[in-house]
Write a protein that holds these residues in place. Sequence first.
Motif, PDB file in Angstrom:
ATOM      1  N   GLU A   1       1.112  -1.398   0.112  1.00 38.97           N
ATOM      2  CA  GLU A   1      -0.007   0.196  -0.399  1.00 38.97           C
ATOM      3  C   GLU A   1       0.691   1.486  -0.196  1.00 38.97           C
ATOM      4  OE1 GLU A   1      -4.046  -1.791   2.508  1.00 38.97           O
ATOM      5  OE2 GLU A   1      -1.961  -0.963   3.443  1.00 38.97           O
ATOM      6  N   LEU A   2       1.868   1.257   0.704  1.00 40.49           N
ATOM      7  CA  LEU A   2       3.132   2.089   1.066  1.00 40.49           C
ATOM      8  C   LEU A   2       3.845   2.803  -0.497  1.00 40.49           C
ATOM      9  CD1 LEU A   2       4.345   4.054   2.609  1.00 40.49           C
ATOM     10  CD2 LEU A   2       5.859   2.601   3.219  1.00 40.49           C
ATOM     11  N   ALA A   3       4.205   2.111  -1.678  1.00 42.44           N
ATOM     12  CA  ALA A   3       4.621   1.591  -2.389  1.00 42.44           C
ATOM     13  C   ALA A   3       3.689   2.523  -3.436  1.00 42.44           C
ATOM     14  CB  ALA A   3       4.842   0.264  -2.870  1.00 42.44           C
ATOM     15  N   ARG A   4       2.135   1.928  -3.682  1.00 43.13           N
ATOM     16  CA  ARG A   4       1.136   2.359  -4.084  1.00 43.13           C
ATOM     17  C   ARG A   4       1.663   4.356  -3.677  1.00 43.13           C
ATOM     18  NH1 ARG A   4      -4.195  -1.081  -5.070  1.00 43.13           N
ATOM     19  NH2 ARG A   4      -2.526  -3.127  -5.329  1.00 43.13           N
ATOM     20  N   LYS A   5       1.184   4.792  -2.647  1.00 43.40           N
ATOM     21  CA  LYS A   5       0.967   5.810  -2.496  1.00 43.40           C
ATOM     22  C   LYS A   5       2.832   6.910  -2.843  1.00 43.40           C
ATOM     23  CE  LYS A   5      -2.272   4.981  -0.218  1.00 43.40           C
ATOM     24  NZ  LYS A   5      -3.665   5.892  -1.046  1.00 43.40           N
ATOM     25  N   LYS A   6       3.738   6.134  -2.694  1.00 47.31           N
ATOM     26  CA  LYS A   6       4.988   6.587  -3.258  1.00 47.31           C
ATOM     27  C   LYS A   6       4.511   6.745  -4.256  1.00 47.31           C
ATOM     28  CE  LYS A   6       7.954   5.146   0.798  1.00 47.31           C
ATOM     29  NZ  LYS A   6       9.359   4.892   1.213  1.00 47.31           N
ATOM     30  N   GLY A   7       4.652   5.678  -5.495  1.00 45.27           N
ATOM     31  CA  GLY A   7       4.390   5.619  -6.458  1.00 45.27           C
ATOM     32  C   GLY A   7       4.072   7.180  -7.239  1.00 45.27           C
ATOM     33  N   GLN A   8       3.044   7.384  -6.151  1.00 50.62           N
ATOM     34  CA  GLN A   8       1.989   8.275  -6.721  1.00 50.62           C
ATOM     35  C   GLN A   8       2.610  10.036  -6.345  1.00 50.62           C
ATOM     36  OE1 GLN A   8      -0.808   7.741  -8.451  1.00 50.62           O
ATOM     37  NE2 GLN A   8      -1.585   9.810  -8.875  1.00 50.62           N
ATOM     38  N   MET A   9       3.130   9.848  -5.002  1.00 46.09           N
ATOM     39  CA  MET A   9       4.113  10.891  -5.097  1.00 46.09           C
ATOM     40  C   MET A   9       5.427  11.331  -5.739  1.00 46.09           C
ATOM     41  SD  MET A   9       4.643  10.323  -0.750  1.00 46.09           S
ATOM     42  CE  MET A   9       3.969  10.644  -0.014  1.00 46.09           C
ATOM     43  N   ASP A  10       5.676   9.387  -6.725  1.00 49.09           N
ATOM     44  CA  ASP A  10       6.959  10.238  -7.201  1.00 49.09           C
ATOM     45  C   ASP A  10       6.670  10.470  -9.514  1.00 49.09           C
ATOM     46  OD1 ASP A  10       8.836   8.925  -6.583  1.00 49.09           O
ATOM     47  OD2 ASP A  10       8.603   6.915  -7.498  1.00 49.09           O
ATOM     48  N   GLU A  11       5.031  11.335  -8.911  1.00 47.11           N
ATOM     49  CA  GLU A  11       4.850  12.001 -10.576  1.00 47.11           C
ATOM     50  C   GLU A  11       5.473  13.089 -10.258  1.00 47.11           C
ATOM     51  OE1 GLU A  11       1.074  11.122 -12.036  1.00 47.11           O
ATOM     52  OE2 GLU A  11       1.303   9.339 -11.765  1.00 47.11           O
ATOM     53  N   LEU A  12       5.574  14.030  -8.761  1.00 46.33           N
ATOM     54  CA  LEU A  12       5.386  14.901  -9.070  1.00 46.33           C
ATOM     55  C   LEU A  12       7.273  15.429  -8.255  1.00 46.33           C
ATOM     56  CD1 LEU A  12       4.386  18.118  -8.625  1.00 46.33           C
ATOM     57  CD2 LEU A  12       4.417  18.089  -5.939  1.00 46.33           C
ATOM     58  N   PHE A  13       7.841  14.673  -7.940  1.00 42.17           N
ATOM     59  CA  PHE A  13       9.008  14.141  -7.554  1.00 42.17           C
ATOM     60  C   PHE A  13      10.015  14.066  -8.813  1.00 42.17           C
ATOM     61  CE2 PHE A  13      12.798  11.495  -6.602  1.00 42.17           C
ATOM     62  CZ  PHE A  13      13.527  12.790  -5.804  1.00 42.17           C
ATOM     63  N   GLU A  14       9.598  13.285  -9.972  1.00 42.33           N
ATOM     64  CA  GLU A  14      10.000  12.939 -11.090  1.00 42.33           C
ATOM     65  C   GLU A  14      10.085  14.544 -12.368  1.00 42.33           C
ATOM     66  OE1 GLU A  14      12.280  11.283 -12.097  1.00 42.33           O
ATOM     67  OE2 GLU A  14      11.887  10.107 -10.492  1.00 42.33           O
ATOM     68  N   LYS A  15       9.264  14.798 -11.417  1.00 41.01           N
ATOM     69  CA  LYS A  15       8.515  15.847 -12.433  1.00 41.01           C
ATOM     70  C   LYS A  15       9.654  17.597 -11.485  1.00 41.01           C
ATOM     71  CE  LYS A  15       4.495  19.855 -12.712  1.00 41.01           C
ATOM     72  NZ  LYS A  15       3.836  19.851 -12.710  1.00 41.01           N
ATOM     73  N   ASN A  16       9.428  17.313 -10.916  1.00 39.87           N
ATOM     74  CA  ASN A  16      10.691  18.733 -10.314  1.00 39.87           C
ATOM     75  C   ASN A  16      11.993  18.606 -10.637  1.00 39.87           C
ATOM     76  OD1 ASN A  16       8.157  20.204 -10.104  1.00 39.87           O
ATOM     77  ND2 ASN A  16       7.398  19.576  -7.615  1.00 39.87           N
ATOM     78  N   ARG A  17      12.511  17.115 -10.089  1.00 42.05           N
ATOM     79  CA  ARG A  17      13.331  16.529 -10.164  1.00 42.05           C
ATOM     80  C   ARG A  17      14.646  17.555 -11.455  1.00 42.05           C
ATOM     81  NH1 ARG A  17      14.927  11.042  -9.815  1.00 42.05           N
ATOM     82  NH2 ARG A  17      17.154  10.643  -8.668  1.00 42.05           N
ATOM     83  N   ARG A  18      15.700  17.671 -10.404  1.00 42.28           N
ATOM     84  CA  ARG A  18      16.525  18.161 -11.251  1.00 42.28           C
ATOM     85  C   ARG A  18      17.692  17.427 -10.960  1.00 42.28           C
ATOM     86  NH1 ARG A  18      17.540  23.847 -11.351  1.00 42.28           N
ATOM     87  NH2 ARG A  18      15.277  24.555 -11.825  1.00 42.28           N
ATOM     88  N   HIS A  19      17.668  16.566 -12.532  1.00 42.96           N
ATOM     89  CA  HIS A  19      19.132  15.465 -12.484  1.00 42.96           C
ATOM     90  C   HIS A  19      21.170  16.352 -12.544  1.00 42.96           C
ATOM     91  CE1 HIS A  19      16.416  12.220 -13.194  1.00 42.96           C
ATOM     92  NE2 HIS A  19      15.432  12.745 -13.729  1.00 42.96           N
ATOM     93  N   LYS A  20      21.686  15.315 -12.463  1.00 45.57           N
ATOM     94  CA  LYS A  20      22.785  15.583 -12.211  1.00 45.57           C
ATOM     95  C   LYS A  20      23.585  16.239 -13.622  1.00 45.57           C
ATOM     96  CE  LYS A  20      25.763  11.940 -12.237  1.00 45.57           C
ATOM     97  NZ  LYS A  20      25.061  10.805 -12.294  1.00 45.57           N
ATOM     98  N   ASP A  21      23.404  15.519 -14.859  1.00 40.66           N
ATOM     99  CA  ASP A  21      23.261  15.319 -16.643  1.00 40.66           C
ATOM    100  C   ASP A  21      22.197  16.935 -16.429  1.00 40.66           C
ATOM    101  OD1 ASP A  21      23.736  12.970 -15.778  1.00 40.66           O
ATOM    102  OD2 ASP A  21      21.455  12.912 -16.768  1.00 40.66           O
ATOM    103  N   ASP A  22      21.743  17.415 -15.853  1.00 38.49           N
ATOM    104  CA  ASP A  22      20.602  18.693 -16.818  1.00 38.49           C
ATOM    105  C   ASP A  22      21.698  20.523 -16.378  1.00 38.49           C
ATOM    106  OD1 ASP A  22      18.914  17.535 -16.695  1.00 38.49           O
ATOM    107  OD2 ASP A  22      18.231  18.594 -14.408  1.00 38.49           O
ATOM    108  N   PRO A  23      21.906  20.672 -17.711  1.00 39.18           N
ATOM    109  CA  PRO A  23      23.252  21.401 -17.426  1.00 39.18           C
ATOM    110  C   PRO A  23      23.677  22.969 -16.651  1.00 39.18           C
ATOM    111  CG  PRO A  23      20.696  21.787 -19.436  1.00 39.18           C
ATOM    112  CD  PRO A  23      21.514  20.963 -18.804  1.00 39.18           C
ATOM    113  N   ASP A  24      21.978  22.901 -16.168  1.00 42.84           N
ATOM    114  CA  ASP A  24      21.759  23.605 -14.461  1.00 42.84           C
ATOM    115  C   ASP A  24      21.648  23.333 -13.620  1.00 42.84           C
ATOM    116  OD1 ASP A  24      19.432  22.519 -14.815  1.00 42.84           O
ATOM    117  OD2 ASP A  24      18.500  24.757 -15.056  1.00 42.84           O
ATOM    118  N   PHE A  25      22.528  22.202 -13.282  1.00 42.63           N
ATOM    119  CA  PHE A  25      22.576  21.193 -12.038  1.00 42.63           C
ATOM    120  C   PHE A  25      23.857  21.698 -11.001  1.00 42.63           C
ATOM    121  CE2 PHE A  25      24.363  18.424  -9.467  1.00 42.63           C
ATOM    122  CZ  PHE A  25      23.577  17.767  -8.783  1.00 42.63           C
TER     123      PHE A  25
END
Lengths: 223, 158
Positions: free
Chosen positions: B108-132
């Motif tokens: 059940e927790l994995a389900r909720k985290k999966g849901q949270m991941d959508e925003l997390f991935e959207k706002n995420r800055r990756h280390k290969d981003d030019p402005d990281f």
Amino acid sequence: MAGDAGSIPELDQKKYDADEQVKIICLGDSAVGKSKLMERFLMDEYRPQQLSTYALTLYKHTATVGNKTVAVDFWDTAGQERFQSMHPSYYHKAHACIMVFDVQRKITYKNLANWYKELREYRPEVPCCVVANKIDADLKVTQRSFNFGKKQGLPFYFVSAADGTNVVKMFREMIKRAVDYKQNPGDFMDEVMQELENFDLEKKEDNSEADEDGLKAESPDLV
Amino acid sequence: MSFEAKRCGVQFSPPSIVLIYEHKETKTIRKRIIPVRNFSKYSDYSMAAERLKNHPRHRDYLEGVSQSQLEKLHIILRDHMQGFSLERSLASFNLDPDEDLNKLDDEELARKKGQMDELFEKNRRHKDDPDFVYDLEMDFSKTTQEKCSWDEESDDGF
Ligand SMILES: Nc1nc2c(ncn2[C@@H]2O[C@H](COP(=O)(O)OP(=O)(O)O)[C@@H](O)[C@H]2O)c(=O)[nH]1
Ligand SMILES: [Mg+2]
């Protein structure tokens, strides 16, 4: 569940007595982002060691504080937070504590009080901070002041594991405070523990939980 | 060769994961149907998702699809195999900010985290981003004034 305090077989917690070793623990409710914060701080160094029997994840990190190299073990829970309580071995010999809540979920903020209370039962003096995670979800929260921990003088950080805001700053400051604390421990418990070890109580491992309880009960009279 | 995942979903029979992606060189939008094999209502969704993510034939297409997104799709497939309706399955992913997530079991927790991941991935800055910036710092101490309503009803000695 884990064995007696300090006697997780895979883990010799005595090593935390060495000068160049510190242990930092993370506390907070499920899904506040404790593991994501670790991951963001460690980046490529990120090599967690899962101790699933103990619902525990360990991250090793090497830091430079002043001109000293320090080995830092971060302890993260892997499901133990579900019991709203951690095993005593989790707190044992910790030199600092990072308490995290999710700015989108009030309940995780309210629960800080319980986590803090438990921390202080085991580690009355270790440096601790309050971390408000997920500010990327709503930057407006940073205009609010969250007063939990103000009275106790706990440093407060607005962070985001997603975009990285203040994550590294928070970890570096906490590592520094862990090292400082280790050089000048204020904890009565710590000293007693150390003494017990010096006396080389052979049976300590078998009985350490009982020992700790005894010490805890006595400490208010002695300080 | 480069593909950009646009959307993904499931198809119940035969059980498959459907991926809409852009072929970067030709700038065309395409659909890829990936059959999910050896997956039953008793299977481990997280292992199945990982297997798929690393699958030599699919991994290039799935690079932009997070592990938790793939887990979610496998959970939906498995719920269907167990006879749950799609509505019920989707509802289990919903986030209620007042829910105590400490009370949930792993799945059940994995389900909720999966849901949270959508925003997390959207706002995420990756280390290969030019402005990281690794040690990104922001000072909020000057903007903080309002008292937080979460501190009212101070029952617990804050
Ligand atoms: N938007 C956003 N989501 C986050 C952030 N940190 C964590 N999350 C989400 O919260 C979920 C739980 O994080 P996790 O680190 O597993 O929490 P833990 O249970 O405290 O270790 C993750 O799956 C992410 O989707 C953040 O800074 N911003
Ligand atoms: Mg975690």
